[in-house]
Design an enzyme around this catalytic site. Structure first.
Site, PDB file in Angstrom:
ATOM      1  N   CYS A 115      81.374  24.936  23.685  1.00  0.00           N
ATOM      2  CA  CYS A 115      82.686  24.349  23.401  1.00  0.00           C
ATOM      3  C   CYS A 115      83.528  24.504  24.669  1.00  0.00           C
ATOM      4  CB  CYS A 115      83.364  25.058  22.227  1.00  0.00           C
ATOM      5  SG  CYS A 115      82.364  25.054  20.721  1.00  0.00           S
ATOM      6  N   CYS A 118      86.564  27.049  25.141  1.00  0.00           N
ATOM      7  CA  CYS A 118      86.339  28.480  24.873  1.00  0.00           C
ATOM      8  C   CYS A 118      85.725  29.132  26.111  1.00  0.00           C
ATOM      9  CB  CYS A 118      85.406  28.646  23.678  1.00  0.00           C
ATOM     10  SG  CYS A 118      84.913  30.346  23.365  1.00  0.00           S
TER      11      CYS A 118
HETATM   12  N1  SAH Z   1      81.089  30.902  17.503  1.00  0.00           N
HETATM   13  C1  SAH Z   1      81.865  31.297  16.372  1.00  0.00           C
HETATM   14  C2  SAH Z   1      82.520  32.632  16.591  1.00  0.00           C
HETATM   15  C3  SAH Z   1      83.567  32.638  17.694  1.00  0.00           C
HETATM   16  S1  SAH Z   1      85.062  32.816  16.874  1.00  0.00           S
HETATM   17  C4  SAH Z   1      82.867  30.225  16.031  1.00  0.00           C
HETATM   18  O1  SAH Z   1      82.973  29.273  16.785  1.00  0.00           O
HETATM   19  O2  SAH Z   1      83.494  30.288  14.981  1.00  0.00           O
HETATM   20  C5  SAH Z   1      86.224  32.435  18.010  1.00  0.00           C
HETATM   21  C6  SAH Z   1      87.275  31.521  17.402  1.00  0.00           C
HETATM   22  O3  SAH Z   1      88.224  31.232  18.425  1.00  0.00           O
HETATM   23  C7  SAH Z   1      86.692  30.203  16.974  1.00  0.00           C
HETATM   24  O4  SAH Z   1      87.390  29.675  15.887  1.00  0.00           O
HETATM   25  C8  SAH Z   1      86.921  29.386  18.217  1.00  0.00           C
HETATM   26  O5  SAH Z   1      86.844  28.024  17.980  1.00  0.00           O
HETATM   27  C9  SAH Z   1      88.277  29.838  18.603  1.00  0.00           C
HETATM   28  N2  SAH Z   1      88.606  29.563  20.010  1.00  0.00           N
HETATM   29  C10 SAH Z   1      87.743  29.351  21.008  1.00  0.00           C
HETATM   30  N3  SAH Z   1      88.399  29.147  22.174  1.00  0.00           N
HETATM   31  C11 SAH Z   1      89.707  29.230  21.865  1.00  0.00           C
HETATM   32  C12 SAH Z   1      90.885  29.135  22.642  1.00  0.00           C
HETATM   33  N4  SAH Z   1      90.836  28.917  23.955  1.00  0.00           N
HETATM   34  N5  SAH Z   1      92.072  29.274  22.018  1.00  0.00           N
HETATM   35  C13 SAH Z   1      92.112  29.531  20.684  1.00  0.00           C
HETATM   36  N6  SAH Z   1      91.038  29.651  19.905  1.00  0.00           N
HETATM   37  C14 SAH Z   1      89.848  29.495  20.485  1.00  0.00           C
END
Ligand code: SAH
Length: 354
Positions: A115, A118
């Site tokens: 993603c 992230c």
């Molecule tokens: N891979 C799993 C677990 C990671 S959880 C998942 O995707 O659910 C981390 C959470 O933070 C997820 O909901 C992800 O989408 C979110 N996230 C990722 N990058 C982020 C960002 N830059 N700002 C806010 N939320 C983010």
């Protein structure tokens, strides 16, 4: 036990009994209590003979060596950077709230889901964590909480990695946290980007843990780009798996939605989300995007966040805006990446190397 025991928490009780086969059975119980009930170092187990303590310490060293520790929110948020035995690094975040204390654990070193918004996804995948490496993060957080006079109450699998890409080890860790550390299933939350086979397996699982799904976009065209795994597990298939989960478990499903300026925060996006969430009666957690080095778009400004949440409410969707923790120490959602620029966290002495 997992193929390679990397952590003392990879050993099952039976493994431990084999290892200590020259000891009376109650010694095995004492060691288990030391590991799980107390969660302390062998040197602190005063009921265990010194030689046995030394032997446990030697054969079962800690897997997580603290490389750095950062504190923010007036001490209410703590982030650890750990170095694993093979040199990979992961992070764990402990958060105290008025009504609960939550630890956010990593399930993998890095992440393969890619993603773009992230930081973990930007850095790529190193390897799966073992059950013990996951459990050890919880034990470390519980110990630190106790030192602060608080009781660790919740575990969220929302750190580095995709838990359902590492299902077996993660699920074993859930059991260890529930059965041996004594946390209630409803205080444990697994978060997935939408790895459908994992949702299906969770639907069949015996422990009623919570499920959160990171949705972020509810139309295929845009989600394919922002969340690449959507091409493998498209929204319709994901919705089907979520519906089966809700039907079978009667548990409330959560959706995570990182609000990104102009990318997924318009009225149209809210309507698409509402249409997607409504049949599943999902609760929506809105997280204004936290900044990461590899993604130029900023988080949705506060006024737009409020408008988006209100529109969801008008459309009959339960939504809350999540308060961000630890942004200044890169400990917030999506910021975990196990590398650090300036200003860096404070390196701490490594007790295992004293
Ligand atoms: N891979 C799993 C677990 C990671 S959880 C998942 O995707 O659910 C981390 C959470 O933070 C997820 O909901 C992800 O989408 C979110 N996230 C990722 N990058 C982020 C960002 N830059 N700002 C806010 N939320 C983010």
């Amino acid at each position: 036990m997992s193929a390679t025991p990397r952590s003392r928490y990879d050993w099952t009780r039976d493994d431990l009994a084999d290892l200590l086969s020259d000891q009376p059975r109650y010694r095995v119980d004492q060691v288990w209590q030391g590991l799980y009930d107390h969660g302390t170092e062998p040197e602190d187990w005063s009921n265990v003979p010194k030689a046995l303590r030394a032997s446990v310490a030697e054969h079962l060293p800690p897997a997580l060596r603290p490389a750095a520790e950062s504190v923010s929110d007036d001490g209410e948020t703590v982030k650890w950077l750990w170095t694993l035995a093979d040199g990979h690094q992961v992070e764990t975040v402990l958060m105290h709230y008025p009504d609960r204390t939550t630890v956010c654990v990593s399930s993998q070193a890095g992440c393969a889901m890619a993603c773009g918004f992230c930081a973990t996804g930007q850095a790529g995948f190193d390897r799966h964590l073992t059950t013990g490496e996951i459990v050890e993060q919880v034990v470390a957080a519980r110990r630190r909480s106790a030192e602060a006079g608080k009781r660790l109450s919740n575990v969220v699998f929302m750190g580095m990695g995709e838990p359902f890409a590492n299902y077996d080890r993660t699920w074993e860790a859930v059991h260890r946290i529930h059965d041996d550390l004594g946390l209630g299933a409803r205080h444990l939350t697994l978060s997935t980007v939408g790895v459908v086979p994992g949702i299906r397996r969770l639907t069949e699982a015996a422990l009623p843990v919570n499920l959160a799904v990171s949705v972020h976009l509810a139309n295929a065209l845009e989600r394919d780009v922002l969340v690449p795994i959507n091409k493998r597990y498209p929204l319709a298939v994901l919705a089907e798996a979520c519906a089966a989960y809700v039907d079978a478990t009667h548990r409330r499903l959560s959706f995570e939605w990182a609000l990104i300026d102009g990318v997924n925060d318009t009225d149209r996006h809210a309507r698409e989300l509402a249409d997607y969430a409504r049949p599943l009666r999902a609760h929506v957690n809105l997280i204004p995007l936290n900044p990461t080095p590899g993604y130029a778009v900023r988080g949705t400004p506060p006024a737009r966040v409020r408008a988006f949440a209100e529109l969801l409410g008008d459309l009959g969707i339960n939504a809350t805006v999540r308060r961000t923790r630890g942004t200044d120490i890169d400990a917030a959602c999506g910021q975990l990446r196990a590398t650090h620029g300036e200003p860096g966290p404070t390196p701490v002495a490594d007790p295992a190397r004293r």
